[in-house]
Scaffold this active site. Structure first.
Site, PDB file in Angstrom:
ATOM      1  CG  ASN A   6      -1.915  -1.075   1.261  1.00  0.00           C
ATOM      2  OD1 ASN A   6      -2.298  -1.632   0.274  1.00  0.00           O
ATOM      3  ND2 ASN A   6      -2.582  -1.314   2.370  1.00  0.00           N
ATOM      4  N   GLY A  33      -6.026   9.579  13.075  1.00  0.00           N
ATOM      5  CA  GLY A  33      -7.231   9.409  12.569  1.00  0.00           C
ATOM      6  C   GLY A  33      -8.015  10.736  12.191  1.00  0.00           C
ATOM      7  CB  ALA A  51      -6.615   5.702   6.429  1.00  0.00           C
ATOM      8  N   GLY A  52      -3.639   4.799   6.984  1.00  0.00           N
ATOM      9  CA  GLY A  52      -2.384   5.169   7.778  1.00  0.00           C
ATOM     10  C   GLY A  52      -1.097   5.124   6.661  1.00  0.00           C
ATOM     11  CG  ASP A  53      -0.712   1.086   4.907  1.00  0.00           C
ATOM     12  OD1 ASP A  53       0.116   1.041   6.044  1.00  0.00           O
ATOM     13  OD2 ASP A  53      -1.491   0.233   4.549  1.00  0.00           O
ATOM     14  CG  ASP A  60      -6.114  -3.283   1.928  1.00  0.00           C
ATOM     15  OD1 ASP A  60      -7.520  -3.602   2.468  1.00  0.00           O
ATOM     16  OD2 ASP A  60      -5.158  -4.083   2.394  1.00  0.00           O
TER      17      ASP A  60
END
Length: 318
Positions: free
Chosen positions: A41, A230, A258-260, A296
């Site tokens: 990702n 977040g 989202a973090g990636d 993803d």
């Protein structure tokens, strides 16, 4: 945009089976095949933003492995150091997604084809043209020897003046928090950019407040400590200064990845010399856009998407 330096990352990837409906997995009968995995990702996110991106990995020599290989190559990721291994099945995971966009994942990834990698598999030419080496806790968790592989990569990066970024990306289904802490203690002294979730750094440090977490990290000498939180935005702590990134409010339907995406956005900003507040804004925007699309990495934006979302250019639809 920086044309001289790119990004190097290492890690596995999996076939991700996405549910066609929300709700508990035991009541979902239909899934769609997608491609996923934190390290892929991140690589995909960097490539879509226009960064030269090189990925080191091993996949099963099977149909699923070829799907992933072709996906990464099609996204513009350098796959010259991705191998297909006989005798291994490519990993698969099944996702559960709730109505609010949250979810959980069931993994089927062992024995992993990544286990064939050793420190000797890492060569200096893999680092040619690289400005940032990005490592994650997912890679470290897959095999005990991966810490030694990461340290070998860090050693080469140090010799070449390459910045090391690290996302703990804790997966307690893969190892215990005690194992994670021991591994991270070996990695963190070499990290220039730490990209961590708030809950992750609380788990790692065994401390509650941000101030106490920063005190835990202080001996490691990390230049950029970035805390992702977040929908509440993000914070950057650099040389005793605090910079805050306001969140973007979007209709989040799937928070996985989202973090990636945030990581890719931040590294893009780093390589392109953005100011701290600008980096956070850009990274927050990438992470927000990821959550608006199922999958993803399907929501990872291209640079033109980012410019439109941030109001940097006008998009004419028709």
């Amino acid at each position: 945009m920086s044309e001289e330096f790119g990004v190097l990352t290492i890690g596995d990837a999996m076939i991700t089976m996405n549910p066609t409906t929300t709700g508990p997995m035991r009541y979902v009968n239909n899934f769609e095949r997608r491609v996923g995995g934190a390290d892929l990702n991140f690589a995909t996110g960097c490539a879509r933003l226009g960064l030269k991106t090189r990925w080191i990995s091993r996949l099963g020599k099977d149909g699923f492995g070829r799907v992933i290989y072709n996906f990464a190559r099609g996204e513009g990721v350098d796959v010259s150091h991705v191998g297909l291994e006989e005798g291994f099945a490519t990993g698969v995971n099944f996702k559960e997604i709730r109505e609010d966009g949250s979810g959980k994942t069931c993994y089927y990834r062992f024995p992993t084809p990544m286990s064939v990698l050793t420190p000797e598999s890492i060569t200096e030419e893999m680092f040619d043209g690289i400005g940032v080496l990005h490592l994650t806790g997912v890679f470290l968790a897959l095999d005990e020897k991966n810490v030694s592989i990461a340290l070998r990569m860090i050693e080469i990066a140090g010799k070449k003046g390459i910045t090391v970024s690290f996302d703990p990306n804790i997966r307690l289904k893969l190892w215990t928090i005690e194992q994670a802490r021991e591994a991270f203690r070996q990695i963190l002294p070499h990290v220039g950019i730490l990209l961590t979730g708030l809950e992750e750094i609380q788990l790692i440090s065994e401390r509650e407040t941000v101030e106490d977490c920063l005190a835990y990290l202080e001996p490691f000498g990390i230049r950029d400590i970035v805390i992702k939180d977040g929908a509440r935005g993000s914070q950057l702590f650099r040389e005793g200064k605090l910079f805050e990134g306001e969140p973007f409010h979007v209709n989040a339907i799937d928070t996985v990845g989202a973090g990636d995406g945030f990581d890719a956005g931040y590294i893009y900003g780093h390589l392109n010399g953005m100011a701290p507040e600008e980096m956070l804004r850009f990274a927050n925007a990438v992470g927000a856009l990821v959550t608006t699309v199922w999958g993803d990495n399907e929501g990872l934006p291209y640079l033109e998407d980012m410019n439109a979302f941030l109001g940097n250019e006008v998009v004419i639809e028709r």
